[in-house]
Design a protein around this motif. Sequence first.
Motif, PDB file in Angstrom:
ATOM      1  N   THR A 283       0.826  -1.210   0.000  1.00  0.00           N
ATOM      2  CA  THR A 283       0.000   0.000   0.000  1.00  0.00           C
ATOM      3  C   THR A 283       0.857   1.256   0.000  1.00  0.00           C
ATOM      4  O   THR A 283       0.378   2.335  -0.312  1.00  0.00           O
ATOM      5  CB  THR A 283      -0.906   0.032   1.244  1.00  0.00           C
ATOM      6  N   ALA A 285       1.987   2.671   2.576  1.00  0.00           N
ATOM      7  CA  ALA A 285       1.680   3.489   3.751  1.00  0.00           C
ATOM      8  C   ALA A 285       2.985   3.855   4.459  1.00  0.00           C
ATOM      9  O   ALA A 285       3.802   2.985   4.767  1.00  0.00           O
ATOM     10  CB  ALA A 285       0.758   2.718   4.693  1.00  0.00           C
ATOM     11  N   GLU A 423      -6.167   7.425  -4.154  1.00  0.00           N
ATOM     12  CA  GLU A 423      -5.747   6.026  -4.027  1.00  0.00           C
ATOM     13  C   GLU A 423      -4.759   5.648  -5.127  1.00  0.00           C
ATOM     14  O   GLU A 423      -3.774   4.941  -4.893  1.00  0.00           O
ATOM     15  CB  GLU A 423      -6.967   5.103  -4.075  1.00  0.00           C
ATOM     16  N   ARG A 425      -2.683   7.701  -6.760  1.00  0.00           N
ATOM     17  CA  ARG A 425      -1.384   8.318  -6.492  1.00  0.00           C
ATOM     18  C   ARG A 425      -0.661   7.596  -5.354  1.00  0.00           C
ATOM     19  O   ARG A 425       0.557   7.406  -5.406  1.00  0.00           O
ATOM     20  CB  ARG A 425      -1.564   9.799  -6.114  1.00  0.00           C
ATOM     21  N   GLU A 426      -1.415   7.186  -4.330  1.00  0.00           N
ATOM     22  CA  GLU A 426      -0.786   6.465  -3.212  1.00  0.00           C
ATOM     23  C   GLU A 426      -0.216   5.135  -3.682  1.00  0.00           C
ATOM     24  O   GLU A 426       0.867   4.712  -3.238  1.00  0.00           O
ATOM     25  CB  GLU A 426      -1.814   6.247  -2.096  1.00  0.00           C
ATOM     26  N   ASN A 427      -0.930   4.455  -4.586  1.00  0.00           N
ATOM     27  CA  ASN A 427      -0.420   3.197  -5.136  1.00  0.00           C
ATOM     28  C   ASN A 427       0.830   3.428  -5.969  1.00  0.00           C
ATOM     29  O   ASN A 427       1.773   2.615  -5.932  1.00  0.00           O
ATOM     30  CB  ASN A 427      -1.504   2.521  -5.993  1.00  0.00           C
ATOM     31  N   ASN A 464       7.969   9.871  -7.807  1.00  0.00           N
ATOM     32  CA  ASN A 464       7.381  10.037  -6.480  1.00  0.00           C
ATOM     33  C   ASN A 464       7.138  11.507  -6.153  1.00  0.00           C
ATOM     34  O   ASN A 464       6.111  11.865  -5.576  1.00  0.00           O
ATOM     35  CB  ASN A 464       8.296   9.422  -5.413  1.00  0.00           C
ATOM     36  N   GLU A 468       3.541  12.928  -5.252  1.00  0.00           N
ATOM     37  CA  GLU A 468       3.302  13.515  -3.929  1.00  0.00           C
ATOM     38  C   GLU A 468       2.736  14.932  -4.036  1.00  0.00           C
ATOM     39  O   GLU A 468       1.886  15.327  -3.234  1.00  0.00           O
ATOM     40  CB  GLU A 468       4.604  13.515  -3.126  1.00  0.00           C
ATOM     41  N   LEU A 471      -0.782  14.527  -5.009  1.00  0.00           N
ATOM     42  CA  LEU A 471      -1.508  13.994  -3.860  1.00  0.00           C
ATOM     43  C   LEU A 471      -1.866  15.105  -2.881  1.00  0.00           C
ATOM     44  O   LEU A 471      -2.978  15.143  -2.340  1.00  0.00           O
ATOM     45  CB  LEU A 471      -0.651  12.935  -3.168  1.00  0.00           C
ATOM     46  N   ARG A 475      -5.691  16.045  -1.850  1.00  0.00           N
ATOM     47  CA  ARG A 475      -6.147  15.993  -0.457  1.00  0.00           C
ATOM     48  C   ARG A 475      -6.723  17.334  -0.024  1.00  0.00           C
ATOM     49  O   ARG A 475      -7.706  17.382   0.727  1.00  0.00           O
ATOM     50  CB  ARG A 475      -4.986  15.587   0.444  1.00  0.00           C
TER      51      ARG A 475
END
Length: 534
Positions: A283, A285, A423, A425-427, A464, A468, A471, A475
């Motif tokens: 994930t 995280a 989700e 972008r996080e992946n 990345n 980020e 992201l 958010r």
Amino acid sequence: MNCQDSEVKSVLKNIVDIYIRLSDQDRDKKNPSDESESIRNQRKMLVDYCKKRGWIINDICCDEDYSGADRNRPGWNQVLKDCEEHKCDIVLCKTQSRFSRDMEMVEKYIHGKFLEWGVRFVSVVDNADTSVKGNKLSRMFNGLMNEMYLDELSGNVKATLGIKRKNGEFVGSFAPYGYLVDPENKNHLVIDEAAAPVVRRIFDMYINGAGYIAIANALNAEHISPPCERKKQLGLKYYNANYEKAHSPIPKWSDAAIYTVLRRREYTGALVQGRETVTNYKTGARSKKPEEEWDIVENTHEPIISNETFLLANEIRMKRGRSQKIPTGECYSLARKVFCGECGNTMWKNSFEIRGSRHNYLACRTRKTVKGICPNVHQIQLEYLETYVTAKINELLADYRSGRIELYTDNSSEIKKISGAIELRENEIAQNDLKLAQIYEDKLNAIITTDEFNRYHKKYMMLNEKSEKELEILRCNLYSISKKGNESLRKDIISKYHSIEKLDFKTADIFVDKVFVYGRRDDGTRDIKIVWKI
């Protein structure tokens, strides 16, 4: 599926997309541009396999230097595209792990989409074949084993790096400004004789009363290269998106760079690493670790400054902290909420005395610290901005009371859309973090060269950084939209506030999330955008 697709699909018979991916063993590869022995062997094996069965090869898609968990492999995605467009009806690999080591992708495509598209999956070595009844259990077992391999690899990389950090070995990509990676030991730092005097000068100037901006201006006036430019001078594969996008072609010192130097304990001879951790390699995280859990090892390399100098500078820094207060001692109403609409940086408050009367202004931080980059060069009077925001709050309240703006807005579809983008972008970040860990392990095992490692590292760090930034924007948008849909919150605020006469910090914080001030036009006008909390 349309009629044309059905016709194409009915014509296809034994049309193959061969998929090849780099094997873990790549020691024979002398140059990055060479095709590895593993790739050549896979290609020959699979082409021969097709010839013996009379299968027609549509395409040979190859991903070299990619992980089996990577969902952004260009060759892999080309195979999926060919399958969906019915350009082939067989996907052929050496092993199932060449196709994917991710169990989720195995289930999604081999056991899902391929069946919908009428595509047969075949892997030669482990005998996976979706046309054979009873073969699914074997494929699922292969997928599980591959998943366990990735999990073990992630754990091994994390454990290896953790041991190195605790032993005082440097494991970063780039040495802190003022240091170099020891050419005889990549886990040790040595002083960069060209940059170390600059570090000492920064601490000396700060202790003697100079601020971040004054120090940055002094270094820029002498054309001293900032950290990002120093890395390039040393021939390191370094990329900084902020400077690449800047209007000024010459990288300059900024107040933020000075702030970073003053906080680096590494200049006392200590290594400080492990400030955050990836809690789940799939994930992605990440979580920041409390300072007591950082890996701090004293006396690992030669210091540039004394520990006493570092402590004194940071004691001054803590006391000096930039004030967001007006002369009365209170925080001004829009403190930490005003941003430049041109570059996105914060706007700083300045105070001037004109004809015996003191006036407060806000100016773009970028414009103040690095001249020539941001076009928003004109200040805005704080009193004018507060009056403008107050009027807009009163207009908003009047619109809610009159019904011109509904108390409740159904933003569920928009929230779902933005949540999906978050989700995604996080992946992407998670996958890139996994790649970074894997290439580091490959470098330690001499599977890839230092040049290859630097090339891949730069690539994934750039990806990345881009994800980020996207992201952060997503958010922020999600927060703003979520607030707009809060009916009970709006009712409470409207019942409490009929109109605002004078804006204070508490009231502004209830209504306003951010204020963006744009550059001034030739006619003296400028745009101001308010992001509401309600």
